[in-house]
Design a protein around this motif. Sequence first.
Motif, PDB file in Angstrom:
ATOM      1  N   THR A  13       0.811  -1.211   0.000  1.00  0.00           N
ATOM      2  CA  THR A  13       0.000   0.000   0.000  1.00  0.00           C
ATOM      3  C   THR A  13       0.844   1.260   0.000  1.00  0.00           C
ATOM      4  N   ASP A  14       2.159   1.118   0.107  1.00  0.00           N
ATOM      5  CA  ASP A  14       3.042   2.281   0.006  1.00  0.00           C
ATOM      6  C   ASP A  14       3.113   2.794  -1.424  1.00  0.00           C
ATOM      7  N   HIS A  15       2.601   2.068  -2.366  1.00  0.00           N
ATOM      8  CA  HIS A  15       2.697   2.440  -3.773  1.00  0.00           C
ATOM      9  C   HIS A  15       1.373   2.988  -4.273  1.00  0.00           C
ATOM     10  N   ALA A  16       1.427   4.162  -4.850  1.00  0.00           N
ATOM     11  CA  ALA A  16       0.213   4.812  -5.348  1.00  0.00           C
ATOM     12  C   ALA A  16      -0.502   3.948  -6.378  1.00  0.00           C
ATOM     13  N   ALA A  17       0.259   3.224  -7.201  1.00  0.00           N
ATOM     14  CA  ALA A  17      -0.370   2.391  -8.230  1.00  0.00           C
ATOM     15  C   ALA A  17      -1.240   1.307  -7.602  1.00  0.00           C
ATOM     16  N   TYR A  18      -0.841   0.798  -6.452  1.00  0.00           N
ATOM     17  CA  TYR A  18      -1.613  -0.247  -5.791  1.00  0.00           C
ATOM     18  C   TYR A  18      -2.924   0.297  -5.256  1.00  0.00           C
ATOM     19  N   ASN A  19      -2.934   1.553  -4.866  1.00  0.00           N
ATOM     20  CA  ASN A  19      -4.142   2.163  -4.319  1.00  0.00           C
ATOM     21  C   ASN A  19      -5.115   2.618  -5.401  1.00  0.00           C
ATOM     22  N   HIS A  20      -4.713   2.527  -6.639  1.00  0.00           N
ATOM     23  CA  HIS A  20      -5.593   2.908  -7.725  1.00  0.00           C
ATOM     24  C   HIS A  20      -6.786   1.955  -7.745  1.00  0.00           C
ATOM     25  N   PRO A  21      -8.025   2.439  -7.944  1.00  0.00           N
ATOM     26  CA  PRO A  21      -9.211   1.569  -7.882  1.00  0.00           C
ATOM     27  C   PRO A  21      -9.225   0.475  -8.946  1.00  0.00           C
ATOM     28  N   MET A  22      -8.494   0.635 -10.040  1.00  0.00           N
ATOM     29  CA  MET A  22      -8.496  -0.384 -11.099  1.00  0.00           C
ATOM     30  C   MET A  22      -7.390  -1.419 -10.897  1.00  0.00           C
ATOM     31  N   THR A  23      -6.589  -1.293  -9.849  1.00  0.00           N
ATOM     32  CA  THR A  23      -5.461  -2.186  -9.629  1.00  0.00           C
ATOM     33  C   THR A  23      -5.791  -3.163  -8.520  1.00  0.00           C
ATOM     34  N   THR A  24      -5.613  -4.440  -8.786  1.00  0.00           N
ATOM     35  CA  THR A  24      -5.871  -5.460  -7.774  1.00  0.00           C
ATOM     36  C   THR A  24      -4.596  -6.103  -7.266  1.00  0.00           C
ATOM     37  N   GLN A  25      -3.491  -5.898  -7.945  1.00  0.00           N
ATOM     38  CA  GLN A  25      -2.210  -6.471  -7.547  1.00  0.00           C
ATOM     39  C   GLN A  25      -1.192  -5.358  -7.378  1.00  0.00           C
ATOM     40  N   PRO A  26      -0.269  -5.538  -6.420  1.00  0.00           N
ATOM     41  CA  PRO A  26       0.799  -4.544  -6.328  1.00  0.00           C
ATOM     42  C   PRO A  26       1.681  -4.638  -7.572  1.00  0.00           C
ATOM     43  N   PRO A  27       2.389  -3.553  -7.895  1.00  0.00           N
ATOM     44  CA  PRO A  27       3.254  -3.600  -9.072  1.00  0.00           C
ATOM     45  C   PRO A  27       4.363  -4.630  -8.875  1.00  0.00           C
ATOM     46  N   SER A  28       4.805  -5.231  -9.965  1.00  0.00           N
ATOM     47  CA  SER A  28       5.907  -6.177  -9.890  1.00  0.00           C
ATOM     48  C   SER A  28       7.202  -5.408  -9.673  1.00  0.00           C
ATOM     49  N   PRO A  29       7.880  -5.679  -8.572  1.00  0.00           N
ATOM     50  CA  PRO A  29       9.130  -4.966  -8.336  1.00  0.00           C
ATOM     51  C   PRO A  29      10.243  -5.488  -9.244  1.00  0.00           C
ATOM     52  N   ASN A  30      11.248  -4.679  -9.424  1.00  0.00           N
ATOM     53  CA  ASN A  30      12.411  -5.062 -10.214  1.00  0.00           C
ATOM     54  C   ASN A  30      13.582  -5.368  -9.307  1.00  0.00           C
ATOM     55  N   ILE A  31      14.334  -6.366  -9.669  1.00  0.00           N
ATOM     56  CA  ILE A  31      15.628  -6.639  -9.057  1.00  0.00           C
ATOM     57  C   ILE A  31      16.655  -6.135 -10.056  1.00  0.00           C
ATOM     58  N   HIS A  32      17.520  -5.244  -9.642  1.00  0.00           N
ATOM     59  CA  HIS A  32      18.614  -4.785 -10.498  1.00  0.00           C
ATOM     60  C   HIS A  32      19.802  -5.668 -10.182  1.00  0.00           C
ATOM     61  N   PHE A  33      20.172  -6.491 -11.136  1.00  0.00           N
ATOM     62  CA  PHE A  33      21.242  -7.473 -10.928  1.00  0.00           C
ATOM     63  C   PHE A  33      22.461  -7.029 -11.723  1.00  0.00           C
ATOM     64  N   TYR A  34      23.515  -6.624 -11.021  1.00  0.00           N
ATOM     65  CA  TYR A  34      24.752  -6.167 -11.643  1.00  0.00           C
ATOM     66  C   TYR A  34      25.698  -7.355 -11.730  1.00  0.00           C
ATOM     67  N   PHE A  35      26.331  -7.533 -12.881  1.00  0.00           N
ATOM     68  CA  PHE A  35      27.138  -8.739 -13.072  1.00  0.00           C
ATOM     69  C   PHE A  35      28.299  -8.507 -14.017  1.00  0.00           C
ATOM     70  N   ASP A  36      29.297  -9.346 -13.860  1.00  0.00           N
ATOM     71  CA  ASP A  36      30.398  -9.478 -14.805  1.00  0.00           C
ATOM     72  C   ASP A  36      30.392 -10.947 -15.203  1.00  0.00           C
ATOM     73  N   PRO A  37      30.269 -11.270 -16.490  1.00  0.00           N
ATOM     74  CA  PRO A  37      30.180 -12.666 -16.913  1.00  0.00           C
ATOM     75  C   PRO A  37      31.382 -13.524 -16.516  1.00  0.00           C
ATOM     76  N   SER A  38      32.492 -12.892 -16.140  1.00  0.00           N
ATOM     77  CA  SER A  38      33.656 -13.674 -15.738  1.00  0.00           C
ATOM     78  C   SER A  38      33.583 -14.127 -14.282  1.00  0.00           C
ATOM     79  N   CYS A  39      32.627 -13.628 -13.511  1.00  0.00           N
ATOM     80  CA  CYS A  39      32.542 -13.933 -12.081  1.00  0.00           C
ATOM     81  C   CYS A  39      31.632 -15.139 -11.824  1.00  0.00           C
ATOM     82  N   PRO A  40      32.205 -16.241 -11.330  1.00  0.00           N
ATOM     83  CA  PRO A  40      31.371 -17.422 -11.074  1.00  0.00           C
ATOM     84  C   PRO A  40      30.356 -17.202  -9.962  1.00  0.00           C
ATOM     85  N   TRP A  41      30.682 -16.362  -8.963  1.00  0.00           N
ATOM     86  CA  TRP A  41      29.750 -16.121  -7.867  1.00  0.00           C
ATOM     87  C   TRP A  41      28.527 -15.348  -8.342  1.00  0.00           C
ATOM     88  N   ALA A  42      28.738 -14.422  -9.250  1.00  0.00           N
ATOM     89  CA  ALA A  42      27.601 -13.689  -9.813  1.00  0.00           C
ATOM     90  C   ALA A  42      26.699 -14.643 -10.581  1.00  0.00           C
TER      91      ALA A  42
END
Length: 186
Positions: free
Chosen positions: A24-53
């Motif tokens: 409910t912290d998101h204005a889009a969720y409080n919109h009367p036409m919205t029944t689901q909260p917005p899908s959040p994004n994960i920003h995943f930073y990576f270097d293809p040479s890193c096995p841990w990433a």
Amino acid sequence: LFSFHSGLMLVYFMKCLQIRQHPTDHAAYNHPMTTQPPSPNIHFYFDPSCPWAYVTSLWAKDVAAQRGFNIRWRAFSLRVKNAPPEGAEKLPPSMGHRCLRVIAAAQATGATDDAIGALYDEMGRRRHASGLADRPDIGAPEELASMLGACGLDAGRASAADEARWDQAIEADMAEAIEKAGNDVG
């Protein structure tokens, strides 16, 4: 043991969990036409040479699929971050940096986050999930073209690995990551 990539990805993941716990912290969720909260994004930073990433990316993709998160794939060149001091001999682009240039070119020409995720996964499988004796140089032109083709992307984009003009996009992603997590990462 967490690498920079694991830790930074977890910072974004925890923010996403907070969004899910308090939709409910998101204005889009409080919109009367919205029944689901917005899908959040994960920003995943990576270097293809890193096995841990790469290992962390597998976990992130599993969590994203279960929780309805979107993953935004972002470049982080360990070669650039850990470059020799000013005035020292310049090193040629590393395997990982060459891959990131190709990814930056693909993003600039309209590749979706799903396509970038598939390309990164293909890079990771070839480099990190095979036996030590069988690990190819994923920054080599023929490997880049093969991986692009395997993901349904234009294999001609492999030439971007040798084009320094893509470094600006990589450095912009890195600046965003450092702004969020601090300079002592990577």
